[in-house]
Design a protein around this motif. Sequence first.
Motif, PDB file in Angstrom:
ATOM      1  N   MET A  67       0.811  -1.283  -0.072  1.00  0.00           N
ATOM      2  CA  MET A  67      -0.023   0.064  -0.160  1.00  0.00           C
ATOM      3  C   MET A  67       0.800   1.260  -0.038  1.00  0.00           C
ATOM      4  O   MET A  67       0.576   2.385  -0.654  1.00  0.00           O
ATOM      5  N   ILE A  68       2.011   1.349   0.890  1.00  0.00           N
ATOM      6  CA  ILE A  68       2.849   2.630   0.910  1.00  0.00           C
ATOM      7  C   ILE A  68       3.509   2.813  -0.568  1.00  0.00           C
ATOM      8  O   ILE A  68       3.787   3.643  -1.144  1.00  0.00           O
ATOM      9  N   GLY A  69       3.936   1.434  -1.070  1.00  0.00           N
ATOM     10  CA  GLY A  69       4.806   1.487  -2.315  1.00  0.00           C
ATOM     11  C   GLY A  69       3.782   2.009  -3.469  1.00  0.00           C
ATOM     12  O   GLY A  69       4.352   2.576  -4.658  1.00  0.00           O
ATOM     13  N   ASN A  70       2.558   1.729  -3.597  1.00  0.00           N
ATOM     14  CA  ASN A  70       1.509   2.119  -4.534  1.00  0.00           C
ATOM     15  C   ASN A  70       1.091   3.446  -4.167  1.00  0.00           C
ATOM     16  O   ASN A  70       0.261   3.726  -5.124  1.00  0.00           O
ATOM     17  N   ALA A  71       1.085   4.186  -3.204  1.00  0.00           N
ATOM     18  CA  ALA A  71       0.297   5.244  -2.797  1.00  0.00           C
ATOM     19  C   ALA A  71       0.728   6.381  -3.703  1.00  0.00           C
ATOM     20  O   ALA A  71      -0.444   6.916  -4.254  1.00  0.00           O
ATOM     21  N   GLY A  72       1.709   6.325  -4.407  1.00  0.00           N
ATOM     22  CA  GLY A  72       2.146   7.513  -5.412  1.00  0.00           C
ATOM     23  C   GLY A  72       1.497   7.289  -6.537  1.00  0.00           C
ATOM     24  O   GLY A  72       1.132   8.206  -7.387  1.00  0.00           O
ATOM     25  N   THR A  73       1.082   6.106  -6.969  1.00  0.00           N
ATOM     26  CA  THR A  73       0.515   5.758  -8.373  1.00  0.00           C
ATOM     27  C   THR A  73      -1.213   6.297  -8.141  1.00  0.00           C
ATOM     28  O   THR A  73      -1.669   6.681  -9.322  1.00  0.00           O
ATOM     29  N   LYS A  74      -1.358   6.598  -6.982  1.00  0.00           N
ATOM     30  CA  LYS A  74      -2.900   7.013  -6.828  1.00  0.00           C
ATOM     31  C   LYS A  74      -3.169   8.559  -7.272  1.00  0.00           C
ATOM     32  O   LYS A  74      -3.927   8.918  -7.869  1.00  0.00           O
ATOM     33  N   THR A  75      -1.789   9.250  -6.935  1.00  0.00           N
ATOM     34  CA  THR A  75      -2.071  10.685  -7.508  1.00  0.00           C
ATOM     35  C   THR A  75      -1.374  11.171  -8.727  1.00  0.00           C
ATOM     36  O   THR A  75      -2.136  11.982  -9.365  1.00  0.00           O
ATOM     37  N   ALA A 120       5.554   6.901 -13.905  1.00  0.00           N
ATOM     38  CA  ALA A 120       5.961   5.466 -13.377  1.00  0.00           C
ATOM     39  C   ALA A 120       7.873   5.601 -13.675  1.00  0.00           C
ATOM     40  O   ALA A 120       8.118   5.191 -12.603  1.00  0.00           O
ATOM     41  N   LYS A 121       8.011   6.131 -14.512  1.00  0.00           N
ATOM     42  CA  LYS A 121       9.448   6.169 -14.777  1.00  0.00           C
ATOM     43  C   LYS A 121      10.117   6.710 -14.014  1.00  0.00           C
ATOM     44  O   LYS A 121      11.215   6.581 -13.224  1.00  0.00           O
ATOM     45  N   THR A 122       9.644   7.999 -13.602  1.00  0.00           N
ATOM     46  CA  THR A 122      10.342   9.001 -12.669  1.00  0.00           C
ATOM     47  C   THR A 122      10.529   8.457 -11.321  1.00  0.00           C
ATOM     48  O   THR A 122      11.218   8.522 -10.590  1.00  0.00           O
ATOM     49  N   ARG A 123       9.081   7.814 -10.848  1.00  0.00           N
ATOM     50  CA  ARG A 123       8.992   7.128  -9.614  1.00  0.00           C
ATOM     51  C   ARG A 123      10.163   6.121  -9.522  1.00  0.00           C
ATOM     52  O   ARG A 123      10.844   5.945  -8.531  1.00  0.00           O
ATOM     53  N   GLU A 124      10.258   5.223 -10.378  1.00  0.00           N
ATOM     54  CA  GLU A 124      11.362   4.296 -10.561  1.00  0.00           C
ATOM     55  C   GLU A 124      12.715   4.738 -10.330  1.00  0.00           C
ATOM     56  O   GLU A 124      13.556   4.194  -9.915  1.00  0.00           O
ATOM     57  N   LEU A 125      13.015   5.885 -11.157  1.00  0.00           N
ATOM     58  CA  LEU A 125      14.401   6.302 -10.999  1.00  0.00           C
ATOM     59  C   LEU A 125      14.844   6.791  -9.622  1.00  0.00           C
ATOM     60  O   LEU A 125      15.606   6.572  -9.083  1.00  0.00           O
ATOM     61  N   ILE A 126      13.642   7.669  -8.975  1.00  0.00           N
ATOM     62  CA  ILE A 126      13.731   7.788  -7.705  1.00  0.00           C
ATOM     63  C   ILE A 126      14.063   6.707  -6.691  1.00  0.00           C
ATOM     64  O   ILE A 126      14.955   6.686  -5.836  1.00  0.00           O
ATOM     65  N   ALA A 127      13.366   5.639  -7.036  1.00  0.00           N
ATOM     66  CA  ALA A 127      13.547   4.275  -6.313  1.00  0.00           C
ATOM     67  C   ALA A 127      14.843   3.961  -6.207  1.00  0.00           C
ATOM     68  O   ALA A 127      15.294   3.519  -5.357  1.00  0.00           O
ATOM     69  N   VAL A 128      15.515   3.886  -7.396  1.00  0.00           N
ATOM     70  CA  VAL A 128      16.527   3.374  -7.590  1.00  0.00           C
ATOM     71  C   VAL A 128      17.820   4.063  -7.034  1.00  0.00           C
ATOM     72  O   VAL A 128      18.701   3.790  -6.439  1.00  0.00           O
ATOM     73  N   ALA A 129      17.479   5.356  -7.106  1.00  0.00           N
ATOM     74  CA  ALA A 129      18.425   6.396  -6.434  1.00  0.00           C
ATOM     75  C   ALA A 129      18.328   6.234  -4.921  1.00  0.00           C
ATOM     76  O   ALA A 129      19.451   6.251  -4.284  1.00  0.00           O
ATOM     77  N   VAL A 130      17.203   6.231  -4.231  1.00  0.00           N
ATOM     78  CA  VAL A 130      17.177   5.606  -3.044  1.00  0.00           C
ATOM     79  C   VAL A 130      17.863   4.258  -2.470  1.00  0.00           C
ATOM     80  O   VAL A 130      18.429   4.256  -1.510  1.00  0.00           O
ATOM     81  N   ALA A 131      17.397   3.535  -3.526  1.00  0.00           N
ATOM     82  CA  ALA A 131      18.107   2.166  -3.206  1.00  0.00           C
ATOM     83  C   ALA A 131      19.654   2.040  -3.202  1.00  0.00           C
ATOM     84  O   ALA A 131      20.242   1.228  -2.240  1.00  0.00           O
ATOM     85  N   ILE A 132      20.316   2.946  -3.889  1.00  0.00           N
ATOM     86  CA  ILE A 132      21.691   2.963  -3.624  1.00  0.00           C
ATOM     87  C   ILE A 132      22.097   3.334  -2.413  1.00  0.00           C
ATOM     88  O   ILE A 132      23.012   3.499  -1.702  1.00  0.00           O
ATOM     89  N   SER A 133      21.463   4.398  -2.047  1.00  0.00           N
ATOM     90  CA  SER A 133      21.401   5.181  -0.853  1.00  0.00           C
ATOM     91  C   SER A 133      21.237   4.558   0.505  1.00  0.00           C
ATOM     92  O   SER A 133      22.200   4.462   1.408  1.00  0.00           O
ATOM     93  N   LEU A 134      20.429   3.373   0.411  1.00  0.00           N
ATOM     94  CA  LEU A 134      20.098   2.391   1.346  1.00  0.00           C
ATOM     95  C   LEU A 134      21.160   1.090   1.215  1.00  0.00           C
ATOM     96  O   LEU A 134      20.895   0.336   2.115  1.00  0.00           O
ATOM     97  N   ARG A 135      21.612   1.202  -0.090  1.00  0.00           N
ATOM     98  CA  ARG A 135      22.468  -0.208  -0.129  1.00  0.00           C
ATOM     99  C   ARG A 135      21.732  -1.349  -0.210  1.00  0.00           C
ATOM    100  O   ARG A 135      22.067  -2.510   0.509  1.00  0.00           O
TER     101      ARG A 135
END
Length: 112
Positions: A31-39, A44-59
């Motif tokens: 639900m948290i992961g999909n919340a952004g798709t509601k607004t 989707a591409k931008t959200r996923e690019l942000i997710a990858v950037a955060v993923a490397i920050s979190l390792r």
Amino acid sequence: MLDWNSYREQVLAGVGALGKLTPDTVRGYAMIGNAGTKTDHLDAKTRELIAVAVAISLRCDGCITVHTDAARKAGATQEELAEALGVAIGLNAGAGLVYSTRAMDAFAAAGE
């Protein structure tokens, strides 16, 4: 390096198995992961690019494999990914710089 496709399958299988043991936890995460798709303010591409950037920050290798796959499927190019990663690298360096001032402050306080 990892066999990212195989690893992604393992991660998804592991999450599925965890979901059988604690379905509300995994459902809440989804639900948290999909919340952004509601607004739909970001595509989707931008959200996923942000997710990858955060993923490397979190390792988080699991996050990296899932979200790079999703970014590619959403139409992200290698150049767009590199730019998003550049932003994450810069922010991580900036965080290191800011936290260095905290270490200097703590060091000074230890001498008081």
